[in-house]
Design an enzyme around this catalytic site. Structure first.
Site, short mmCIF file in Angstrom:
data_model
loop_
_atom_site.label_atom_id
_atom_site.label_comp_id
_atom_site.label_asym_id
_atom_site.label_seq_id
_atom_site.Cartn_x
_atom_site.Cartn_y
_atom_site.Cartn_z
CB CYS A 186 -5.21 1.16 0.58
SG CYS A 186 -5.75 0.67 2.22
CG HIS A 326 -5.69 -2.71 -3.94
ND1 HIS A 326 -4.81 -1.75 -3.50
CD2 HIS A 326 -6.49 -3.00 -2.87
CE1 HIS A 326 -5.06 -1.46 -2.24
NE2 HIS A 326 -6.07 -2.20 -1.82
CD GLU A 337 -7.36 -5.78 -7.83
OE1 GLU A 337 -7.04 -6.16 -6.69
OE2 GLU A 337 -6.65 -5.04 -8.54
CE LYS A 358 -1.43 -3.39 -1.83
NZ LYS A 358 -1.69 -2.89 -3.17
CG HIS A 363 -1.50 -2.85 1.75
ND1 HIS A 363 -1.23 -1.71 1.03
CD2 HIS A 363 -2.84 -2.85 1.94
CE1 HIS A 363 -2.35 -1.06 0.78
NE2 HIS A 363 -3.35 -1.73 1.32
CG PHE A 422 -9.59 0.33 4.93
CD1 PHE A 422 -9.10 0.34 6.22
CD2 PHE A 422 -9.94 -0.89 4.37
CE1 PHE A 422 -8.96 -0.85 6.94
CE2 PHE A 422 -9.82 -2.07 5.07
CZ PHE A 422 -9.31 -2.03 6.37
#
Lengths: 434, 102
Positions: A186, A326, A337, A358, A363, A422
């Site tokens: 990611c 993100h 976040e 997103k 994503h 991740f």
């Protein structure tokens, strides 16, 4: 003072538009690219929605020369090559404008073609031939090998190696400088652009085509992420499923596509009269070193990446006018976040608009950071803030200005783009008005 | 693996080879003539011949180790430049050779 690095062009393939003009329009309109999956029959899947690239509006062959190279390219490699071509055209960087040995490539890559449907089918045929009729029995590997060897095109392996998207971009662009592939999932797109920045700063290239590509909308990708509990299951209302920072968010929606930017050393860009979109002023990267999927609850890994990025750019928190988050729409990421942003920006956190694109495109995994940097560039240059759509119910723990639902006009001088993936791998980029 | 029945019926191996070359190199079949040089004129590279041999296997219904193609070419084009020597005709001769052996 070190020489600046400019962004002189950008190209994207996204679920809401091919090319920066259409993508920019989509961002301004708050358009959603999330629909019911069409790439394969998904009845019975717990998640049946994704953000797909519209193949009908994407002429892959027009970006690849000679045409036979297409046979060797996974879907994500095609996206990467197309985005690089569009970026280069936008930068007006012609064939003879740069010494081939001085142009490098740095791309984020993900699962690649090993899980393309036709390859899966071939493997399935071979497994059937191995006669494994029930779980727990041994399967006949020699029989598998015979069937696999008989029916599998030898070139199919070449679609699955992650480094080959960057190889294809190099071949199409005669880019003989350093060539690197980043596989931090990611975070890969953001990290690849940051590493590309370093290539130029270290003197190894004058121009770098940097970005990321991914295409995981296939049974293995959708099942894999779904079984980890990370995907939204709002199948009845696809366009409303990706809802970062909203109280009822239930996971992310897989998207596909690519983004590539042209990075150039200042002197080189000025000498050839390049169009300059912005300065790529800073890059910061850290790792949580905590858990494989969970982030540190104290958000220290993410906060540190933001800090490093701002320090690298020598930018104070009060100079940042927009944060492209993100913002995956998972319960955990959006909370962590938000904490990280508050930790770094303090009082300024309430002022700075933070949005997640997103919400519109899903994503894009290894492409996410790259496409999101392009979104930030379009926002900076176009004087607007992309919205976080599907923001219906505020979450008391996520209480920042997420630019809810509608784009807003805004002039600002610097934007931060973040990716926290991740594996706890975190990376941030800072772009600044030139 | 079983042989393509239209091929076994005989006689059109040349056409099959033309189509295979056209498919592998992604050019219109009209550009694939008997004396067309696959490397010089159509841009064939080493991995394209892997693909050609694979498709010949499918068409003939038998395994063809890649080394047999390499050996055939070396012998057939002894002394010649491989780049200009490999034509559609050479591929057809190889296919006929492989079709004939058990």
């Amino acid at each position: 003072m070190t020489e600046r690095v400019a962004v002189t062009g950008a190209g994207v393939v996204t679920p809401i538009g091919i090319g920066t003009d259409e993508f920019g329009r989509g961002l301004r309109e708050g358009r959603s690219g999330v629909r019911r999956i069409s790439a394969f029959p998904c009845a019975g899947f717990e998640t049946r929605i994704a953000a797909e690239v519209d193949d009908a509006s994407f002429d892959a062959a027009s970006f690849v020369e000679p045409p036979k190279m297409l046979k060797l390219m996974s879907r994500s490699a095609v996206f990467a090559v197309a985005s690089a071509a569009m970026a280069r055209r936008a930068a007006r960087l012609g064939a003879g404008d740069v010494d081939p040995w001085r142009i490098g490539v740095c791309l984020g890559a993900g699962g690649m073609g090993v899980v393309d449907l036709d390859l899966l089918e071939g493997q399935a045929d071979a497994v059937l031939a191995a006669g494994r009729e029930q779980r727990g029995t041994r399967w006949d590997i020699p029989a598998f090998a015979r069937a696999y060897r008989a029916h599998t095109n030898p070139l199919s392996m070449l679609r699955g190696l992650p480094n080959l998207a960057a190889a294809h971009v190099a071949i199409q662009n005669d880019a003989r400088g350093p060539n690197s592939t980043v596989t931090t999932a990611c975070t890969a797109g953001t990290q690849a652009i940051g590493e590309g920045l370093r290539m130029i700063q270290q003197g190894d290239a004058d121009v770098v085509l940097a970005g990321g590509a991914d295409a995981m909308i296939n049974p293995v990708g959708v099942l894999g992420f779904g079984m980890l509990g990370t995907l939204s299951r709002r199948n009845d209302a696809p366009a409303r499923a990706s809802r970062p920072f909203d109280k009822d968010r239930d996971g992310f929606v897989i998207g596909e596509g690519a983004g590539v930017v042209v990075l150039e050393r200042e002197r080189f860009a000025r000498a050839r009269g390049a169009p300059i979109l912005a300065e790529l002023a800073g890059y910061g990267a850290t790792c949580d070193a905590y858990r494989i999927t969970d982030e540190r609850p104290d958000a220290s890994g993410a906060a540190a990446a933001i800090h490093r990025c701002l320090d690298d750019a020598q930018v104070d928190v009060d100079e940042v006018g927009y944060v492209n988050a993100h913002g995956t729409g998972t319960p955990m990421n959006d909370l962590t976040e938000t904490r990280a942003i508050k930790q770094v920006f303090g009082e300024e956190a309430r002022r700075i608009p933070v949005s997640s694109t997103k919400s519109m495109i899903g994503h894009l995994l290894a492409a996410a950071g790259a496409v999101e940097l392009v979104a930030s560039l379009l926002a900076l240059g176009g004087g607007f803030l992309p919205p976080t759509i599907n923001y219906e119910t505020p979450d008391p723990e996520c209480d920042l200005d997420y630019v809810p639902n509608e784009a807003r006009a805004a002039r600002f001088a610097a934007a931060l783009s973040s990716s926290f993936g991740f594996g706890g791998q975190n990376a941030c980029l800072l772009i600044r008005r030139w | 693996m079983s042989a393509d029945p239209t091929l076994v019926a005989g006689g059109n191996l040349g056409e099959v080879v033309r189509q295979i070359v056209a498919d592998v190199l992604m050019v219109p079949v009209a550009r694939v003539q008997p004396i067309t040089e696959l490397v010089m004129e159509l841009g064939a590279e080493s991995i394209d011949f892997l693909d050609v041999v694979f498709r010949l296997e499918q068409a003939l219904g038998k395994k063809i180790p890649l080394s047999r193609w390499g050996d055939f070419v070396k012998e057939r084009l002894a002394g010649q430049d491989l780049a200009s020597g490999i034509t559609t005709d050479i591929v057809r001769e190889f296919a006929e050779h492989e079709a004939a052996v058990p």
